[in-house]
Design a protein around this motif. Structure first.
Motif, mmCIF file in Angstrom:
data_model
loop_
_atom_site.group_PDB
_atom_site.id
_atom_site.type_symbol
_atom_site.label_atom_id
_atom_site.label_comp_id
_atom_site.label_asym_id
_atom_site.label_seq_id
_atom_site.Cartn_x
_atom_site.Cartn_y
_atom_site.Cartn_z
ATOM 1 N N LYS A 119 0.916 -1.298 -0.019
ATOM 2 C CA LYS A 119 0.199 -0.047 0.183
ATOM 3 C C LYS A 119 0.795 0.878 0.151
ATOM 4 N N TYR A 120 2.104 1.257 0.531
ATOM 5 C CA TYR A 120 2.877 2.746 0.817
ATOM 6 C C TYR A 120 3.817 3.060 -0.190
ATOM 7 N N SER A 121 3.390 1.389 -1.011
ATOM 8 C CA SER A 121 4.298 2.217 -1.990
ATOM 9 C C SER A 121 3.665 2.365 -2.852
ATOM 10 N N SER A 122 2.347 2.897 -3.238
ATOM 11 C CA SER A 122 1.379 3.251 -4.272
ATOM 12 C C SER A 122 1.054 4.593 -3.551
ATOM 13 N N SER A 123 0.569 4.951 -1.971
ATOM 14 C CA SER A 123 0.026 5.990 -1.699
ATOM 15 C C SER A 123 1.100 6.583 -1.048
ATOM 16 N N HIS A 124 2.400 6.512 -0.797
ATOM 17 C CA HIS A 124 4.065 7.125 0.231
ATOM 18 C C HIS A 124 3.109 7.860 0.761
ATOM 19 N N ASP A 125 2.253 7.312 1.973
ATOM 20 C CA ASP A 125 2.037 7.515 2.560
ATOM 21 C C ASP A 125 2.445 6.655 4.299
ATOM 22 N N GLN A 126 3.061 7.651 4.645
ATOM 23 C CA GLN A 126 4.403 7.737 5.956
ATOM 24 C C GLN A 126 3.239 6.777 7.337
ATOM 25 N N ALA A 127 2.267 7.143 7.639
ATOM 26 C CA ALA A 127 1.316 6.135 8.056
ATOM 27 C C ALA A 127 1.379 4.358 7.527
ATOM 28 N N ASP A 128 1.382 4.613 6.457
ATOM 29 C CA ASP A 128 1.436 3.283 5.901
ATOM 30 C C ASP A 128 2.794 2.376 6.411
ATOM 31 N N TYR A 129 4.036 2.797 5.843
ATOM 32 C CA TYR A 129 4.922 2.720 6.419
ATOM 33 C C TYR A 129 5.280 2.167 8.012
ATOM 34 N N ASP A 130 4.236 2.811 8.803
ATOM 35 C CA ASP A 130 4.937 2.987 10.416
ATOM 36 C C ASP A 130 4.353 1.453 10.102
ATOM 37 N N HIS A 131 2.391 1.495 9.437
ATOM 38 C CA HIS A 131 2.074 0.348 10.543
ATOM 39 C C HIS A 131 2.942 -0.480 9.729
ATOM 40 N N TYR A 132 3.092 -0.813 8.836
ATOM 41 C CA TYR A 132 4.226 -2.077 8.218
ATOM 42 C C TYR A 132 5.240 -2.267 9.238
ATOM 43 N N LEU A 133 5.588 -1.338 9.466
ATOM 44 C CA LEU A 133 7.341 -1.540 10.860
ATOM 45 C C LEU A 133 6.437 -2.532 12.000
ATOM 46 N N ILE A 134 5.990 -1.476 12.243
ATOM 47 C CA ILE A 134 4.973 -2.346 13.605
ATOM 48 C C ILE A 134 4.600 -4.335 13.341
ATOM 49 N N PHE A 135 4.369 -3.647 12.070
ATOM 50 C CA PHE A 135 3.788 -5.584 11.889
ATOM 51 C C PHE A 135 5.205 -6.612 11.673
ATOM 52 N N ILE A 136 5.690 -6.022 11.160
ATOM 53 C CA ILE A 136 7.325 -6.665 10.826
ATOM 54 C C ILE A 136 7.864 -6.632 11.995
ATOM 55 N N LYS A 137 7.662 -6.115 13.122
ATOM 56 C CA LYS A 137 8.031 -6.598 14.798
ATOM 57 C C LYS A 137 8.041 -7.084 15.182
ATOM 58 N N VAL A 138 6.373 -7.946 14.984
ATOM 59 C CA VAL A 138 5.990 -8.814 15.695
ATOM 60 C C VAL A 138 6.852 -10.281 15.201
ATOM 61 N N SER A 139 7.355 -10.190 13.923
ATOM 62 C CA SER A 139 7.730 -11.983 13.828
ATOM 63 C C SER A 139 9.697 -11.486 14.632
ATOM 64 N N LYS A 140 9.919 -10.280 14.483
ATOM 65 C CA LYS A 140 11.406 -10.322 14.304
ATOM 66 C C LYS A 140 11.336 -10.750 16.820
ATOM 67 N N GLY A 141 10.218 -10.208 16.826
ATOM 68 C CA GLY A 141 9.928 -10.842 18.878
ATOM 69 C C GLY A 141 9.585 -11.796 18.858
ATOM 70 N N ASP A 142 9.350 -12.975 17.604
ATOM 71 C CA ASP A 142 9.636 -14.485 18.178
ATOM 72 C C ASP A 142 10.735 -15.124 17.706
ATOM 73 N N ARG A 143 11.685 -14.141 17.272
ATOM 74 C CA ARG A 143 13.326 -14.018 16.179
ATOM 75 C C ARG A 143 14.257 -14.593 18.078
ATOM 76 N N GLN A 144 13.676 -13.285 18.357
ATOM 77 C CA GLN A 144 14.958 -13.062 19.537
ATOM 78 C C GLN A 144 14.229 -14.248 20.897
ATOM 79 N N ALA A 145 13.322 -14.271 20.679
ATOM 80 C CA ALA A 145 13.111 -15.367 21.930
ATOM 81 C C ALA A 145 13.715 -16.687 21.388
ATOM 82 N N ARG A 146 13.643 -17.018 19.799
ATOM 83 C CA ARG A 146 14.058 -18.528 19.235
ATOM 84 C C ARG A 146 15.840 -18.244 19.265
ATOM 85 N N GLU A 147 16.153 -17.321 19.020
ATOM 86 C CA GLU A 147 17.618 -17.298 18.986
ATOM 87 C C GLU A 147 18.522 -17.145 20.478
#
Ligand code: ADP
Length: 482
Positions: free
Chosen positions: A70-98
């Motif tokens: 969505k961000y790639s077409s809207s160029h809206d920073q809010a969409d990018y921020d949402h992307y960052l929030i969601f990608i962080k979730v998987s990084k949490g599980d990764r921290q625990a696994r490692e």
């Protein structure tokens, strides 16, 4: 230790020790059941938490991709921020696994990671437990490999996210960058599906393994408990038999000297030469009484041990019951006279000979008659009747003695049982006589019953099937002999 050695070993232990073994086996089985239940619950709950965690992970990853596209077409920073929030979730599980892969993981970092991954704090301990205990079990190992591969794809996606962010700052993301995002997303979908199905297989496999372990351990411990119970039972029987054999041997050995003491005391009492002082006469009478009691005890013990050991050999022979009765009464004559008891004997004058084990009958009559004499106060009355009706010898012995208290009547045939009033009247008895009588009457196929009223008297009734010799079984009248 061989099986027989174990029996021998246990036979040498105390009853408390044997009980301890049984109780310990039961406690071990219970503890095992509890631990097994707890462990199974933890494992199942861990699997459920991973399945839940995986769906959160997939959802966040998909949301991250959607916001990035969505961000790639809207160029809206809010969409990018949402992307960052969601990608962080998987990084949490990764921290625990490692962190968990380290030899000495920091549990605080692990917990933080799982919570950042969107997992409920209540599930975190189960997630850690399952990882620690099952990470090298095949299903779990495969699932962890898929998880690591997916984290690699997340790195890839993160790099693409950064690239898109930079391209948006310039002008617009290239078509190629977006195609790369779609390709990473497709590979992640495959990995997520693989992870789910591997966990599903794992949960079924682990459930089966747990069931098999439970079944195996239950059978093993059950067999252990049964074996120890059997060993203990055998050891107890062996010990009981050894004790009974000892009692039998000791009674047998005591019989001969007691007969001599009885015989000499009786003949001394019968003659008054040399003249004795009253005190000496009393002592002699006491000696005779005590030796009589000891003889009765020894013969009861011998009968009990023979019956318990099953070594009693029945001997059926032609028997004159009148002779048996007269012999018994003669042996008890001194006591009868001493207590001025009135004995009334009612038997058929022409009672025929019968076939039965005369030794058994003698013991039964001896015990019942001597009980009547013992438990009837001075100048009381005892009536003994013998008759044969329909191939059955019928014996009734009634007395005007102390009777048996109603509340204690149910126990009277038990080994060593004595009613309270009997204990008061005659301290030196054993409570074996009626047990022996009942066992012997049972052995002859007969029955023994009684009616008793405290302070009024007792009637014992014995019925024994017999073979009547030389006569058809008519009805026999009775005649009082006084
Ligand atoms: P013991 O006479 O050695 O006590 P027994 O086994 O012969 O043992 O009898 C068991 C109990 O039954 C006696 O202690 C007594 O309480 C009761 N009993 C048996 N016979 C009589 C009887 N004729 N009169 C009263 N009580 C009796």
């Amino acid at each position: 230790m061989r099986y027989f050695d174990s029996v021998k070993y246990l036979a040498g232990r105390t009853l408390q020790y044997r009980f301890k073994i049984i109780i310990t086996s039961i406690i071990i089985i219970l503890l095992f059941g509890m631990v097994n239940f707890w462990f199974s619950m933890k494992v199942m709950s861990g699997i459920r938490s991973y399945v839940g965690g995986e769906s959160l992970w997939s959802k966040s990853q998909k949301d991250a991709v959607n916001y990035l596209v969505k961000y790639s077409s809207s160029h809206d920073q809010a969409d990018y921020d949402h992307y960052l929030i969601f990608i962080k979730v998987s990084k949490g599980d990764r921290q625990a696994r490692e962190e968990l892969n380290k030899s000495n993981p920091n549990i605080t970092i692990v917990k933080e990671g799982f919570i950042q991954g969107g997992n409920s704090p209540k599930d975190v301990n189960d997630l850690i437990f399952l990882y620690k205990w099952f990470r090298h079990v095949s299903y779990m190992e495969s699932a962890i490999k898929i998880w690591a591969a997916a984290d690699g794809e997340i790195d890839n996606l993160t790099a693409l996210g950064n690239q898109i962010h930079e391209e948006v700052a310039g002008s617009s993301p290239t078509e190629q960058t977006l195609q790369n995002v779609y390709a990473a997303n497709s590979r992640l979908t495959v990995l997520e599906n693989d992870f789910s199905s591997t966990l599903g297989d794992g949960s079924r496999g682990i459930a089966m393994t747990l069931m098999a372990i439970t079944l195996f351990m239950t059978c093993l411990l059950g067999a252990l408990a049964v074996t120890s119970a059997v060993l203990i039972a055998k050891a107890t029987v062996r010990l009981d038999r050894a004790k009974t054999e000892f009692v039998s041997l000791a009674s047998h050995q005591l019989r001969t000297p007691l007969t001599a003491i009885n015989w000499y005391a009786e003949s001394l009492l019968a003659s008054n030469k040399p003249k004795r002082l009253p005190k000496q006469q009393k002592q002699l009478e006491e000696l005779y009484g005590a030796s009589q009691r000891a003889s009765r005890l020894v013969s009861d013990l011998l009968s009990v041990s023979r019956l318990d050991l099953g070594t009693y050999q029945t001997e059926i022979k032609s028997t004159d019951v009148n002779i048996i009765l007269n012999t018994i009464l003669k042996d008890l004559e001194a006591t009868i006279k001493k207590k001025s008891l009135q004995i009334s004997k009612k038997t058929d004058k022409h009672i025929p000979k019968i076939k039965l084990d005369s030794r058994l009958l003698t013991v039964v009559l001896e015990n019942l008659i001597s009980n009547s004499i013992k438990y009837t106060p001075e100048r009381g009355k005892i009536t003994i009747s013998l008759s044969i009706k329909k191939s059955r010898l019928i014996v009734n012995i009634s007395d005007t003695g102390i009777g048996i208290p109603k509340s204690q009547q149910a126990h009277i045939f038990e080994k060593l049982y004595r009613a309270d009033n009997a204990k008061e009247m005659e301290a030196h008895n054993t409570g074996l006589g009626l047990y022996v009588c009942k066992a012997m009457v049972d052995r002859m196929g007969g029955s023994i019953t009684f009616e008793s009223v405290e302070n009024k008297g007792t009637d014992f009734h014995v019925k024994i099937p017999v073979i009547v010799e030389g006569r058809s079984h008519g009805k026999y009248g009775t005649k009082s002999k006084g």
